[in-house]
Design an enzyme around this catalytic site. Sequence first.
Site, PDB file in Angstrom:
ATOM      1  N   HIS A   1       1.015  -1.029  -0.137  1.00  0.00           N
ATOM      2  CA  HIS A   1       0.296  -0.115  -0.286  1.00  0.00           C
ATOM      3  C   HIS A   1       0.776   1.502   0.446  1.00  0.00           C
ATOM      4  O   HIS A   1       0.715   1.702  -0.627  1.00  0.00           O
ATOM      5  CB  HIS A   1      -0.884   0.051   0.943  1.00  0.00           C
ATOM      6  CG  HIS A   1      -2.100   1.098   1.573  1.00  0.00           C
ATOM      7  ND1 HIS A   1      -3.641   0.909   1.676  1.00  0.00           N
ATOM      8  CD2 HIS A   1      -1.428   1.840   2.175  1.00  0.00           C
ATOM      9  CE1 HIS A   1      -3.833   2.416   1.699  1.00  0.00           C
ATOM     10  NE2 HIS A   1      -2.178   2.778   2.085  1.00  0.00           N
ATOM     11  N   GLU A   2       2.315   1.383   0.825  1.00  0.00           N
ATOM     12  CA  GLU A   2       2.506   2.602   1.002  1.00  0.00           C
ATOM     13  C   GLU A   2       3.945   2.410  -0.100  1.00  0.00           C
ATOM     14  O   GLU A   2       4.039   3.584  -0.904  1.00  0.00           O
ATOM     15  CB  GLU A   2       3.686   2.449   2.300  1.00  0.00           C
ATOM     16  CG  GLU A   2       2.577   1.582   3.424  1.00  0.00           C
ATOM     17  CD  GLU A   2       1.887   3.393   3.729  1.00  0.00           C
ATOM     18  OE1 GLU A   2       1.702   4.457   2.897  1.00  0.00           O
ATOM     19  OE2 GLU A   2       0.688   3.648   4.704  1.00  0.00           O
TER      20      GLU A   2
END
Length: 264
Positions: free
Chosen positions: A58-59
Amino acid sequence: MTTATSRHSDRRISPVFLGIVAVMAVTGWAVWTDFAASPGVAVFLFVTSAWIVSLCLHEYAHARTALHSGDITIGAKGYLTLNPLKYTHAVLSIVLPVIFLILGGIGLPGGAVFIERGRIRGRWKHSLISAAGPLTNVLFAVVCTAPFWLDALDGVPTDFRLALAFLAFLQVTAAILNFLPVPGLDGYGVIEPWLSYKVRRQIEPFAPFGLLAIIGLLWIPEINHVFFDVVDAILNGLNVSGNEAAAGGDLYQFWPDLSLNLQR
């Protein structure tokens, strides 16, 4: 040569991330083969490690999109190595979501990597950077549910199927929560570039409290029921029943007395 070497090291996958992936693979095998003496422990380790992997991805999606949008400082910050220890807010990005998973059994959004927005030109690019993270959760949910909507469950052990259903549940909850247009969450980041400067300045002070507000709202029974009804509808669309996701959650949480009982 030095610049090329430095750039390569900035993008080399971290041993920390590879270690987490190894835990996910080994414990996934243990769940599949019923190797572990306690299936709950194996499912717990598999789902938790897979959840951390999804948080890292996600990051990474935020960072990679920012890099291609103009923020060339991303690599030097270590965000492209997938190392969760490199995040500006490691507690918000990794620790808090994992704790909330263990106690509450839902996919809580984490904090974001630090992006130098002043280097990026174009409102669409800013919106895409914010959307890239939760879109990764959407993709992760699609992958987890692939055996279900492809009708390829023959031969898949029951515990592994339930673990996948619960992991998909986490990804769906994370995607929905992240896409909410609430200050401090990615959903607000998507629409923020399109708001007037005056409106953005008025909303800015509330950003640190957006996530806390969402957590508080989920304690309200009426909102809680609506939220999980939406989650169930999405899972049903992916051919995963709410009962399977709930059973996977029960298998994961082998310490029921500690649960925050935010699920249905």
